[in-house]
Design a protein around this motif. Structure first.
Motif, PDB file in Angstrom:
ATOM      1  N   PRO A 128       0.818  -1.221   0.000  1.00 31.13           N
ATOM      2  CA  PRO A 128       0.000   0.000   0.000  1.00 31.13           C
ATOM      3  C   PRO A 128       0.850   1.269   0.000  1.00 31.13           C
ATOM      4  O   PRO A 128       2.034   1.250   0.342  1.00 31.13           O
ATOM      5  CB  PRO A 128      -0.815  -0.123   1.292  1.00 31.13           C
ATOM      6  N   GLY A 129       0.231   2.379  -0.341  1.00 34.53           N
ATOM      7  CA  GLY A 129       0.947   3.634  -0.516  1.00 34.53           C
ATOM      8  C   GLY A 129       1.213   4.433   0.743  1.00 34.53           C
ATOM      9  O   GLY A 129       1.835   5.486   0.679  1.00 34.53           O
ATOM     10  N   ARG A 130       0.767   3.941   1.909  1.00 34.90           N
ATOM     11  CA  ARG A 130       1.018   4.690   3.144  1.00 34.90           C
ATOM     12  C   ARG A 130       2.510   4.838   3.406  1.00 34.90           C
ATOM     13  O   ARG A 130       3.307   3.973   3.058  1.00 34.90           O
ATOM     14  CB  ARG A 130       0.362   3.998   4.346  1.00 34.90           C
ATOM     15  N   ALA A 131       2.880   5.942   4.030  1.00 29.82           N
ATOM     16  CA  ALA A 131       4.291   6.262   4.289  1.00 29.82           C
ATOM     17  C   ALA A 131       4.995   5.159   5.072  1.00 29.82           C
ATOM     18  O   ALA A 131       6.185   4.897   4.838  1.00 29.82           O
ATOM     19  CB  ALA A 131       4.398   7.594   5.026  1.00 29.82           C
ATOM     20  N   ALA A 132       4.307   4.497   5.997  1.00 22.81           N
ATOM     21  CA  ALA A 132       4.933   3.448   6.811  1.00 22.81           C
ATOM     22  C   ALA A 132       5.501   2.328   5.944  1.00 22.81           C
ATOM     23  O   ALA A 132       6.477   1.673   6.327  1.00 22.81           O
ATOM     24  CB  ALA A 132       3.924   2.876   7.798  1.00 22.81           C
ATOM     25  N   PHE A 133       4.930   2.145   4.783  1.00 21.11           N
ATOM     26  CA  PHE A 133       5.401   1.057   3.921  1.00 21.11           C
ATOM     27  C   PHE A 133       6.707   1.394   3.206  1.00 21.11           C
ATOM     28  O   PHE A 133       7.392   0.498   2.727  1.00 21.11           O
ATOM     29  CB  PHE A 133       4.317   0.651   2.922  1.00 21.11           C
ATOM     30  N   ARG A 134       7.088   2.656   3.131  1.00 17.77           N
ATOM     31  CA  ARG A 134       8.380   3.003   2.516  1.00 17.77           C
ATOM     32  C   ARG A 134       9.513   2.393   3.345  1.00 17.77           C
ATOM     33  O   ARG A 134      10.458   1.838   2.791  1.00 17.77           O
ATOM     34  CB  ARG A 134       8.565   4.521   2.401  1.00 17.77           C
ATOM     35  N   THR A 135       9.407   2.485   4.657  1.00 14.37           N
ATOM     36  CA  THR A 135      10.409   1.874   5.535  1.00 14.37           C
ATOM     37  C   THR A 135      10.365   0.357   5.405  1.00 14.37           C
ATOM     38  O   THR A 135      11.411  -0.302   5.342  1.00 14.37           O
ATOM     39  CB  THR A 135      10.177   2.297   6.998  1.00 14.37           C
ATOM     40  N   VAL A 136       9.171  -0.203   5.365  1.00 16.97           N
ATOM     41  CA  VAL A 136       9.012  -1.653   5.215  1.00 16.97           C
ATOM     42  C   VAL A 136       9.692  -2.119   3.930  1.00 16.97           C
ATOM     43  O   VAL A 136      10.408  -3.129   3.924  1.00 16.97           O
ATOM     44  CB  VAL A 136       7.511  -2.042   5.230  1.00 16.97           C
ATOM     45  N   GLU A 137       9.495  -1.387   2.846  1.00 18.23           N
ATOM     46  CA  GLU A 137      10.112  -1.771   1.571  1.00 18.23           C
ATOM     47  C   GLU A 137      11.629  -1.807   1.688  1.00 18.23           C
ATOM     48  O   GLU A 137      12.272  -2.789   1.277  1.00 18.23           O
ATOM     49  CB  GLU A 137       9.697  -0.778   0.467  1.00 18.23           C
ATOM     50  N   GLN A 138      12.200  -0.762   2.260  1.00 15.70           N
ATOM     51  CA  GLN A 138      13.663  -0.702   2.412  1.00 15.70           C
ATOM     52  C   GLN A 138      14.175  -1.839   3.293  1.00 15.70           C
ATOM     53  O   GLN A 138      15.181  -2.484   2.976  1.00 15.70           O
ATOM     54  CB  GLN A 138      14.074   0.644   3.003  1.00 15.70           C
ATOM     55  N   GLN A 139      13.489  -2.077   4.386  1.00 20.94           N
ATOM     56  CA  GLN A 139      13.937  -3.119   5.313  1.00 20.94           C
ATOM     57  C   GLN A 139      13.805  -4.511   4.699  1.00 20.94           C
ATOM     58  O   GLN A 139      14.672  -5.367   4.912  1.00 20.94           O
ATOM     59  CB  GLN A 139      13.151  -3.038   6.619  1.00 20.94           C
ATOM     60  N   LEU A 140      12.748  -4.729   3.939  1.00 21.47           N
ATOM     61  CA  LEU A 140      12.570  -6.041   3.324  1.00 21.47           C
ATOM     62  C   LEU A 140      13.615  -6.280   2.242  1.00 21.47           C
ATOM     63  O   LEU A 140      14.190  -7.376   2.167  1.00 21.47           O
ATOM     64  CB  LEU A 140      11.154  -6.204   2.770  1.00 21.47           C
ATOM     65  N   ILE A 141      13.905  -5.278   1.436  1.00 23.79           N
ATOM     66  CA  ILE A 141      14.969  -5.414   0.432  1.00 23.79           C
ATOM     67  C   ILE A 141      16.290  -5.756   1.136  1.00 23.79           C
ATOM     68  O   ILE A 141      17.019  -6.662   0.719  1.00 23.79           O
ATOM     69  CB  ILE A 141      15.138  -4.114  -0.389  1.00 23.79           C
ATOM     70  N   GLY A 142      16.592  -5.050   2.219  1.00 28.09           N
ATOM     71  CA  GLY A 142      17.823  -5.298   2.964  1.00 28.09           C
ATOM     72  C   GLY A 142      17.880  -6.700   3.533  1.00 28.09           C
ATOM     73  O   GLY A 142      18.917  -7.379   3.460  1.00 28.09           O
ATOM     74  N   LEU A 143      16.775  -7.164   4.106  1.00 24.70           N
ATOM     75  CA  LEU A 143      16.735  -8.506   4.689  1.00 24.70           C
ATOM     76  C   LEU A 143      16.880  -9.579   3.616  1.00 24.70           C
ATOM     77  O   LEU A 143      17.611 -10.560   3.805  1.00 24.70           O
ATOM     78  CB  LEU A 143      15.441  -8.702   5.488  1.00 24.70           C
ATOM     79  N   LEU A 144      16.194  -9.389   2.502  1.00 26.42           N
ATOM     80  CA  LEU A 144      16.304 -10.365   1.415  1.00 26.42           C
ATOM     81  C   LEU A 144      17.743 -10.447   0.916  1.00 26.42           C
ATOM     82  O   LEU A 144      18.277 -11.541   0.698  1.00 26.42           O
ATOM     83  CB  LEU A 144      15.355  -9.991   0.267  1.00 26.42           C
TER      84      LEU A 144
END
Length: 172
Positions: A128-144
């Motif tokens: 989703p487009g909520r701001a909280a997901f921008r951090t989630v995206e970065q963290q998930l890319i990093g974890l992967l």
């Protein structure tokens, strides 16, 4: 609600599954805040392999009982490794329930099934487009990337709004 839940437990113990189910449903309608009823509804739905009912009960419980969120997040993240569960979860996730960002954030922080989380986000089309997901995206890319899941990281990266494929080649 507590009295009805106790009656449902007694009926279930006596083998009265139909009566127990009716009492449990009534208890859930009377009070969505009774965590015992909500957790039992989840368990019964899972036992009956009714993914839609189980996910609906997860949604209700997570909306009203933040205290049990870590337990439910753990179970849900692990369940998303099952493609049938994931397929049933995606329509709910696309509606962006208020707990979805914290579910992803918790699961990433605890490093619970990052490939399943990425697969879920990919199946959603994007987070989703909520701001909280921008951090989630970065963290998930990093974890992967940390886990060596480069294919999943690439596929997930391409779902991010504004993602530039050229960045993938620049990073390698």
């Amino acid at each position: 609600a507590l009295d009805l839940r106790l009656l449902a437990i007694a009926a279930d113990a006596d083998g009265g599954n139909t009566g127990a189910s009716r009492l449990l449903a009534l208890s859930g309608r009377i009070s969505r805040r009774d965590v015992g009823t909500q957790l039992w509804q989840i368990e019964r739905a899972v036992d009956q392999k009714d993914m839609i009912a189980a996910l609906s009960a997860y949604d209700t419980t997570l909306r009203v009982q933040s205290a049990v969120a870590p337990l439910l997040y753990l179970r849900l993240a692990n369940a998303l490794t099952d493609l049938e569960v994931r397929a049933a979860f995606v329509p709910l996730a696309r509606k962006d329930p208020p707990w979805l960002d914290s579910f992803f954030a918790y699961s990433i922080q605890q490093q619970i099934e990052p490939a399943a989380l990425a697969g879920t986000a990919i199946a959603m089309g994007r987070l989703p487009g909520r701001a909280a997901f921008r951090t989630v995206e970065q963290q998930l890319i990093g974890l992967l990337a940390e886990k060596g899941l480069t294919i999943e990281a690439r596929q997930f990266f391409l779902t991010i709004k504004g993602a530039d494929r050229r960045e993938l080649t620049n990073a390698t």
